[in-house]
Design a protein around this motif. Structure first.
Motif, PDB file in Angstrom:
ATOM      1  N   THR A  20       0.796  -1.243  -0.067  1.00 35.65           N
ATOM      2  CA  THR A  20       0.044   0.110   0.035  1.00 35.65           C
ATOM      3  C   THR A  20       0.852   1.162  -0.104  1.00 35.65           C
ATOM      4  OG1 THR A  20      -1.373  -1.346   1.613  1.00 35.65           O
ATOM      5  CG2 THR A  20      -2.125   0.966   0.951  1.00 35.65           C
ATOM      6  N   THR A  21       2.010   1.135   0.731  1.00 34.23           N
ATOM      7  CA  THR A  21       2.848   2.562   0.932  1.00 34.23           C
ATOM      8  C   THR A  21       3.578   2.616  -0.527  1.00 34.23           C
ATOM      9  OG1 THR A  21       3.365   1.422   3.046  1.00 34.23           O
ATOM     10  CG2 THR A  21       4.408   3.274   2.644  1.00 34.23           C
ATOM     11  N   LEU A  22       4.047   1.440  -0.948  1.00 37.08           N
ATOM     12  CA  LEU A  22       4.581   1.753  -2.474  1.00 37.08           C
ATOM     13  C   LEU A  22       3.598   2.186  -3.391  1.00 37.08           C
ATOM     14  CD1 LEU A  22       6.648  -1.759  -2.410  1.00 37.08           C
ATOM     15  CD2 LEU A  22       7.602   0.683  -2.394  1.00 37.08           C
ATOM     16  N   LEU A  23       2.292   1.608  -3.376  1.00 36.38           N
ATOM     17  CA  LEU A  23       1.579   2.114  -4.471  1.00 36.38           C
ATOM     18  C   LEU A  23       1.175   3.514  -4.489  1.00 36.38           C
ATOM     19  CD1 LEU A  23      -0.965  -0.823  -4.624  1.00 36.38           C
ATOM     20  CD2 LEU A  23       0.536  -0.143  -6.519  1.00 36.38           C
ATOM     21  N   GLU A  24       1.016   4.162  -3.007  1.00 38.17           N
ATOM     22  CA  GLU A  24       0.834   5.414  -2.591  1.00 38.17           C
ATOM     23  C   GLU A  24       1.929   6.342  -3.322  1.00 38.17           C
ATOM     24  OE1 GLU A  24      -0.419   6.018   1.286  1.00 38.17           O
ATOM     25  OE2 GLU A  24      -2.190   4.928   0.765  1.00 38.17           O
ATOM     26  N   GLN A  25       3.114   5.743  -3.067  1.00 36.83           N
ATOM     27  CA  GLN A  25       4.319   6.531  -3.650  1.00 36.83           C
ATOM     28  C   GLN A  25       4.245   6.676  -4.856  1.00 36.83           C
ATOM     29  OE1 GLN A  25       7.743   4.235  -1.834  1.00 36.83           O
ATOM     30  NE2 GLN A  25       7.367   5.326   0.223  1.00 36.83           N
ATOM     31  N   LEU A  26       4.052   5.662  -5.716  1.00 35.82           N
ATOM     32  CA  LEU A  26       3.685   5.368  -6.993  1.00 35.82           C
ATOM     33  C   LEU A  26       2.717   6.626  -7.680  1.00 35.82           C
ATOM     34  CD1 LEU A  26       4.286   4.002  -9.672  1.00 35.82           C
ATOM     35  CD2 LEU A  26       2.164   2.800  -9.236  1.00 35.82           C
ATOM     36  N   ASP A  27       1.646   6.647  -6.584  1.00 38.77           N
ATOM     37  CA  ASP A  27       0.736   7.656  -7.355  1.00 38.77           C
ATOM     38  C   ASP A  27       1.270   9.068  -7.152  1.00 38.77           C
ATOM     39  OD1 ASP A  27      -1.151   5.904  -8.087  1.00 38.77           O
ATOM     40  OD2 ASP A  27      -2.513   6.820  -6.545  1.00 38.77           O
ATOM     41  N   GLN A  28       1.889   9.352  -6.190  1.00 37.40           N
ATOM     42  CA  GLN A  28       2.635  10.610  -5.903  1.00 37.40           C
ATOM     43  C   GLN A  28       3.665  10.953  -6.861  1.00 37.40           C
ATOM     44  OE1 GLN A  28       3.786  10.784  -1.677  1.00 37.40           O
ATOM     45  NE2 GLN A  28       1.562  11.061  -1.057  1.00 37.40           N
ATOM     46  N   ILE A  29       4.514  10.084  -7.217  1.00 37.79           N
ATOM     47  CA  ILE A  29       5.731  10.278  -8.407  1.00 37.79           C
ATOM     48  C   ILE A  29       4.799  10.331  -9.493  1.00 37.79           C
ATOM     49  CG2 ILE A  29       7.320   9.257  -9.678  1.00 37.79           C
ATOM     50  CD1 ILE A  29       7.807   7.276  -7.337  1.00 37.79           C
ATOM     51  N   PHE A  98      -1.970   4.628 -13.954  1.00 38.80           N
ATOM     52  CA  PHE A  98      -3.017   4.761 -12.998  1.00 38.80           C
ATOM     53  C   PHE A  98      -3.935   3.586 -12.640  1.00 38.80           C
ATOM     54  CE2 PHE A  98      -2.212   9.488 -13.140  1.00 38.80           C
ATOM     55  CZ  PHE A  98      -1.573   9.666 -11.862  1.00 38.80           C
ATOM     56  N   THR A  99      -4.630   3.189 -13.677  1.00 40.20           N
ATOM     57  CA  THR A  99      -5.463   2.063 -13.790  1.00 40.20           C
ATOM     58  C   THR A  99      -4.646   0.881 -13.067  1.00 40.20           C
ATOM     59  OG1 THR A  99      -6.013   2.763 -15.766  1.00 40.20           O
ATOM     60  CG2 THR A  99      -7.274   0.911 -15.060  1.00 40.20           C
ATOM     61  N   ALA A 100      -3.469   0.548 -13.586  1.00 36.67           N
ATOM     62  CA  ALA A 100      -2.668  -0.621 -12.713  1.00 36.67           C
ATOM     63  C   ALA A 100      -2.745  -0.376 -11.286  1.00 36.67           C
ATOM     64  CB  ALA A 100      -1.610  -0.762 -13.362  1.00 36.67           C
ATOM     65  N   SER A 101      -2.392   0.961 -10.963  1.00 37.51           N
ATOM     66  CA  SER A 101      -1.934   0.905  -9.621  1.00 37.51           C
ATOM     67  C   SER A 101      -3.431   0.867  -8.708  1.00 37.51           C
ATOM     68  CB  SER A 101      -1.655   2.499  -9.566  1.00 37.51           C
ATOM     69  OG  SER A 101      -2.154   3.029  -8.183  1.00 37.51           O
ATOM     70  N   ASP A 102      -4.480   1.489  -9.482  1.00 36.11           N
ATOM     71  CA  ASP A 102      -5.924   1.115  -8.841  1.00 36.11           C
ATOM     72  C   ASP A 102      -6.182  -0.111  -8.710  1.00 36.11           C
ATOM     73  OD1 ASP A 102      -6.105   3.826  -8.615  1.00 36.11           O
ATOM     74  OD2 ASP A 102      -7.575   4.036 -10.207  1.00 36.11           O
ATOM     75  N   LEU A 103      -6.130  -0.863  -9.755  1.00 32.65           N
ATOM     76  CA  LEU A 103      -6.354  -2.304  -9.612  1.00 32.65           C
ATOM     77  C   LEU A 103      -5.735  -2.904  -8.571  1.00 32.65           C
ATOM     78  CD1 LEU A 103      -6.556  -3.318 -13.710  1.00 32.65           C
ATOM     79  CD2 LEU A 103      -8.244  -3.176 -11.959  1.00 32.65           C
ATOM     80  N   MET A 104      -4.365  -2.549  -8.397  1.00 32.16           N
ATOM     81  CA  MET A 104      -3.727  -3.373  -7.350  1.00 32.16           C
ATOM     82  C   MET A 104      -4.075  -3.059  -5.907  1.00 32.16           C
ATOM     83  SD  MET A 104       0.193  -3.710  -8.635  1.00 32.16           S
ATOM     84  CE  MET A 104       0.563  -2.500 -10.112  1.00 32.16           C
ATOM     85  N   LYS A 105      -4.623  -1.600  -6.064  1.00 30.08           N
ATOM     86  CA  LYS A 105      -4.974  -1.221  -4.564  1.00 30.08           C
ATOM     87  C   LYS A 105      -6.065  -2.028  -4.018  1.00 30.08           C
ATOM     88  CE  LYS A 105      -3.304   3.508  -4.862  1.00 30.08           C
ATOM     89  NZ  LYS A 105      -3.731   4.658  -5.244  1.00 30.08           N
ATOM     90  N   ALA A 106      -7.040  -1.987  -5.156  1.00 36.61           N
ATOM     91  CA  ALA A 106      -8.250  -2.853  -4.837  1.00 36.61           C
ATOM     92  C   ALA A 106      -8.033  -4.218  -4.565  1.00 36.61           C
ATOM     93  CB  ALA A 106      -9.136  -2.763  -6.200  1.00 36.61           C
ATOM     94  N   GLY A 469      -2.065  13.220   4.029  1.00 42.68           N
ATOM     95  CA  GLY A 469      -2.335  11.737   3.493  1.00 42.68           C
ATOM     96  C   GLY A 469      -3.745  11.811   2.736  1.00 42.68           C
ATOM     97  N   ALA A 470      -4.509  12.085   3.671  1.00 44.10           N
ATOM     98  CA  ALA A 470      -6.137  12.086   3.161  1.00 44.10           C
ATOM     99  C   ALA A 470      -6.171  13.185   2.113  1.00 44.10           C
ATOM    100  CB  ALA A 470      -6.929  12.318   4.145  1.00 44.10           C
ATOM    101  N   PHE A 471      -5.482  14.382   2.024  1.00 49.53           N
ATOM    102  CA  PHE A 471      -5.564  15.331   1.184  1.00 49.53           C
ATOM    103  C   PHE A 471      -4.928  14.921  -0.252  1.00 49.53           C
ATOM    104  CE2 PHE A 471      -6.173  19.656   3.651  1.00 49.53           C
ATOM    105  CZ  PHE A 471      -7.271  18.997   4.229  1.00 49.53           C
ATOM    106  N   SER A 472      -3.821  14.438  -0.307  1.00 54.97           N
ATOM    107  CA  SER A 472      -3.399  14.101  -1.342  1.00 54.97           C
ATOM    108  C   SER A 472      -3.846  12.884  -2.177  1.00 54.97           C
ATOM    109  CB  SER A 472      -1.830  13.715  -1.054  1.00 54.97           C
ATOM    110  OG  SER A 472      -1.515  12.657  -0.225  1.00 54.97           O
TER     111      SER A 472
END
Lengths: 789, 154
Positions: A20-29, A98-106, A469-472
């Protein structure tokens, strides 16, 4: 149902957290690069590494689908990193990732549920692979231009290449097609490629040949590639069992091993599954260096290797110009007890000069002068190597100052502090002490109270998390909607460092998302011209701001859009039949707040994002669940703000205790306006006999607590008991109780599930708490009492 | 989890311990695995607006635990609490604790599987709803209560 193999559950938490942390970092990048509209070398590497780690850990957890999807994304970024293709459609690229990241998060979310079935990601993978193919082709046309390939071919004439033999897993079937897949994967890593049997694509009989003789590939690595990286790529292909050097380069490969550093790693006693832990180490180390080999090699598939590792340690050979960094990674890996460096690179340096030379020429892209410079440059670097080899002293110094703690432990800690607060009251106001003069005791008691409140503050502060975190997360939503709705909007944060309790923040994500969507969809004007005509900048603006005010955190979601038309809202409310008094009597504030009533939506059309009329209702419910309130403020034509007020912490409240018969109720201080003894001239009765109390010219309904709760009061004489003027939900009412007992801090304990079944919350009871003497008090929820009784 | 479950089942297959208590002269049993502790009657804090059989909440070492009157649950008239009145604190698998008020606690007996038989399906039997099975002991026939239903059914 077992989601993981036995023993893996313990690592599942870690996996979920890490991924989860990694995916969030990914989104931020991604978000950052998208707004800068360019990919830096560093960002690409970062994304590549992130995906690689996810791939590795997912494979370790046995989550093939996750691992493969991550692999697809990794492949794509590999192409971007290595070949620097001209990317024509950045949007497609972002959408894919982004979609890939979303899928993984889900998927991670799903994983935390009891019934888990892996989702099929093949659609998304196909899309990514297609795009990767486009990138590759684009790159190839770029390569046609003379500059790049020319020095390359001259530097590496050994087109005869490296020969490897690939075997596939038994019974994996269709070996010929699998071989084709391997070829397709490595095609772009090689400048020349031949394979036997060669008609694998058309001739399914080749499958048998491959089973029997293996699949022979002869390749020459492309620019920026080494033999090993190609072999690794082959090994990464699905169903590949082994890939062995079969021809002339075997010796060279052995020499490759020579300039590597070998480390023997021991794991903590009884940590179990040493083989998988070793794999974890390998995966981590891969991110920072080139892993040459490890021993035992079949840790992934063979659980018996665990025993071998316990006895002999796990030997890892890697190559890196920063070995001390690698060693630190090894040391930080979970469960690693100790490690020793068996052979460091410098010993082999001299014997391997030609090899060195070759290696640097592979990575450095320039020709002759660089080749001479490279060994020289490498030499001083290598001199620093003996230090880590001598011992692990240098890596021991830098310890992390942050740790991640299971939230349950923090909850327990908070509970304990609550107990201590109660116990302190039990000791210091013990009935046995009544009438005694105890100076020293009082002194110590004061000291104890001081320490306790300090302890309480500290524990609270541990649980505090900044809202950033919630904001970003909202950046992501705004980004997606910007594309879909074609509106140009800036998202601005203010005070995102404001902290709230962790349990609050978890409940805040959904409401925030709804509100931001709402602002995007309904708030900001459809056309930029409308905005310009209204004298506003063409680009819309949504502001998320947060600040502290008197024990509460206030979060405002504001947009500079079209605002809410009170007339429209009123008309709609009338149509839906939710008006309770004549339309003309509603104040603007009341009208705006109507949009948060269940089943209300002014939008005629239901869009993907909002308009179902559930959104704002859900927002209100969620916020109220955590003890907060929402209100709406809007200027027609200027914009709308949603104002959320939430308590800093949910668990300890200042309360006023009142008694009704034998029961003690606690009313939160922040909802009390005043308390007083009523006088006969204040009592007013309406035609239904409903009682009201007149205070300074204002009339408030009187709610007798014993009446609504069917209790036996000590007094039903209004002038004998006590009246508390309480405020909730913007409305006020007078609560009538027997007696005022006193003010105390109480620790909120939720009702047990058995009681929650009977809607105690709706009946105005927020929870209960234990008083100093061990008796239980019920904490009242003034909002619900006022709205329901 | 997977390892501990078969062990439990084995245990239940052969013998299980049953705690017996009496209500209005009748003896009922509950499986001991649900029983956390037995305490004397305590001060019960009334919670308004809940069904009558839930008498309120008590404080057990800082935990707020709801208590149920078994008499009320069975539709038997309540009697004043005396020094033999007990609260049996049950704990369910999800960790929820609930106290049940009984007239008096009798004994704990090891019951073998052969002594347990199913209840007849007759709906007419009073409070049959809460009865899980019947135990044939030398001292007589006893009723085994279904704790889940006793506590959680509406």
């Amino acid at each position: 149902m077992a989601k993981f193999e036995a023993g893996m559950e313990a690592m599942a938490d870690m996996y979920v957290f890490e991924t989860t942390t990694l995916l969030e970092q990914l989104d931020q990048i991604l978000m950052k690069t998208e707004s800068d509209s360019s990919f830096g070398e560093e960002e690409i590497n970062e994304i590549f590494r992130t995906m690689h780690t996810i791939k590795g850990s997912s494979a370790m957890m046995g989550l093939d689908n996750m691992s493969k999807l991550a692999h697809a994304v990794e492949d794509m970024f590999y192409i971007i990193r290595e070949d620097h293709p001209v990317i024509n459609s950045m949007e497609t690229l972002y959408d894919l990732v982004f979609t890939a990241s979303d899928l993984m998060k889900a998927e991670i979310e799903l994983l935390q549920e009891d019934e888990y079935a892996p989702t099929d990601f093949s659609d998304q993978m196909a899309k990514i692979e297609d795009f990767a193919a486009v990138l590759k082709n684009g790159e190839r046309s770029a390569v046609q231009q003379p500059a790049a390939p020319a020095p390359k071919t001259s530097a590496k004439p050994s087109l005869s290449g490296t020969a490897v033999k690939v075997f596939f897993e038994e019974n994996c079937k269709m070996e010929n097609l699998r071989a084709l897949l391997v070829i397709n994967r490595i095609r772009d890593l090689c400048s020349a490629l031949e394979y036997t049997p060669s008609d694998i694509e058309d001739n399914s009989d080749t499958a048998d040949i491959i089973i029997k003789n293996g699949f022979d590939i002869v390749f020459a690595p492309a620019q920026g590639q080494t033999d090993n990286s190609v072999i690794d790529a082959i090994k990464d292909c699905p169903n590949v069992k082994s890939c062995e050097l079969s021809g002339n380069k075997q010796a060279a490969s052995a020499a490759d091993d020579g300039d590597s550093t070998a480390v023997r790693i021991y794991f903590e006693d009884d940590c179990k599954m040493e083989n998988l832990r070793a794999l974890l180490v390998v995966n981590r180390v891969r991110d920072v260096c080139e892993v040459v080999s490890y021993e035992p090699a079949d840790i992934e598939d063979n659980a018996d290797t665990a025993k071998y590792i316990i006895e002999n340690g796990f030997i890892l050979r890697f190559r890196s110009d920063k070995p001390d960094m690698v060693l630190r990674v090894i040391e930080d890996a979970p469960s690693v007890k100790e490690y020793e460096v068996i052979s460091a690179a410098p010993d082999n340096k001299n014997e391997n000069v030609p090899e060195q030379d070759k290696k640097t020429s592979g990575t450095a892209q320039t020709a002759a002068p660089a080749r001479q410079a490279a060994p020289a440059a490498a030499a001083p670097k290598k001199e620093s190597r003996p230090a880590p080899a001598a011992g692990k002293a240098p890596s021991g110094g830098a310890k992390q100052s942050l740790i991640s703690v299971n939230l349950n432990k923090l909850d327990t800690l908070l509970d304990l502090v609550g107990e201590i607060v109660i116990t302190e009251a039990m000791v210091t106001s013990n009935p046995d002490l009544k009438g005694l003069r105890l100076d020293n005791f009082q002194k110590s008691a004061r000291q104890l109270r001081k320490l306790n409140s300090e302890l309480q503050d500290t524990v609270m502060s541990i649980r505090m998390v900044p809202l950033s975190g919630a904001f970003s997360k909202m950046t992501r939503i705004v980004r997606d909607m910007k594309v879909k709705l074609g509106k140009d909007v800036d998202l601005v944060f203010e005070g995102e460092e404001t902290e709230v309790d962790k349990s609050v923040i978890d409940q805040l994500n959904d409401p925030l998302m709804h509100m931001v969507r709402n602002s995007m969809d309904h708030g900001i004007e459809e056309n930029a011209e409308d905005r310009i005509n209204a004298g506003k900048p063409a680009k819309g603006k949504i502001t998320l701001s947060a600040y502290n005010a008197s024990g509460e955190v206030i979060i405002v979601v504001a947009d500079d859009g079209q605002g809410i038309d009170p007339e429209k809202v009123l008309a709609k409310a009338e149509k839906n039949g939710i008006l309770t008094k004549p339309a003309s009597e509603y104040s603007e504030k009341e009208i705006f707040n109507m949009i948060m009533l269940p089943g209300f939506s002014t939008n005629e059309q239901v869009t993907e994002y909002s308009g179902r009329g559930v959104g704002m209702d859900v927002v209100r419910k969620n916020i109220e669940k955590i003890g907060g309130t929402v209100s709406v403020d809007s200027k027609f034509g200027k914009g709308t703000s949603f104002i959320i007020k939430i308590p800093l912490s949910l668990s300890i409240v200042d309360g006023m205790e009142v008694s009704v018969g034998g029961s003690i109720f606690t009313i939160p201080i922040n909802s009390i306006r005043e308390s007083f003894k009523a006088k006969p001239e204040q009592l007013v009765k309406d035609t239904d006999g409903k009682e009201m109390i007149m205070i300074r010219g204002e009339c408030f309904p009187l709610i007798r607590l014993y009446d609504i709760y069917d209790l036996e009061p000590n007094t039903d004489d209004l002038y004998d008991g006590i009246v508390i003027l309480a405020e909730g939900d913007g409305k006020c009412a007078c609560l009538f109780a027997d007696e005022l007992i006193g003010e105390q801090q109480v620790v909120v304990k939720p009702f047990s599930p058995l009681l929650n079944k009977y809607n105690v919350k709706q009946n105005g009871m927020a929870g209960c708490s234990i008083l100093g003497d061990g008796s239980i008090t019920i904490i009242l929820d003034v909002n619900n009492i006022i709205s329901d009784f | 989890m997977e390892n501990s479950e078969p062990a439990n089942k084995n245990y239940a297959a052969d013998d299980s311990e049953v705690l017996f208590f009496s209500i209005d002269g009748t003896i009922y049993g509950i499986e001991i695995k649900y029983v956390n502790e037995i305490i004397g009657i305590e001060q019960i804090t009334v919670v308004p607006k809940i069904p009558e059989h839930i008498k309120g909440v008590i404080n057990i070492r800082g935990k707020v635990v709801p208590v149920i009157s078994v008499r009320k649950r069975f539709g038997i008239e309540e009697i004043p609490y005396d020094d033999r009145t007990c609260i049996i604190v049950l704990e369910f698998e999800d960790g929820e604790q609930v106290g049940i008020i009984v007239d008096r606690v009798r004994e704990v007996i090891v019951v073998s599987r052969s002594e347990i038989s199913k209840t007849p399906d007759a709906k007419s039997v009073n409070s049959n709803h809460y009865i899980k099975s019947i135990v044939n002991l030398e001292s007589g026939v006893r009723l085994l209560l279904d704790c889940e239903k006793l506590v959680r059914d509406n």
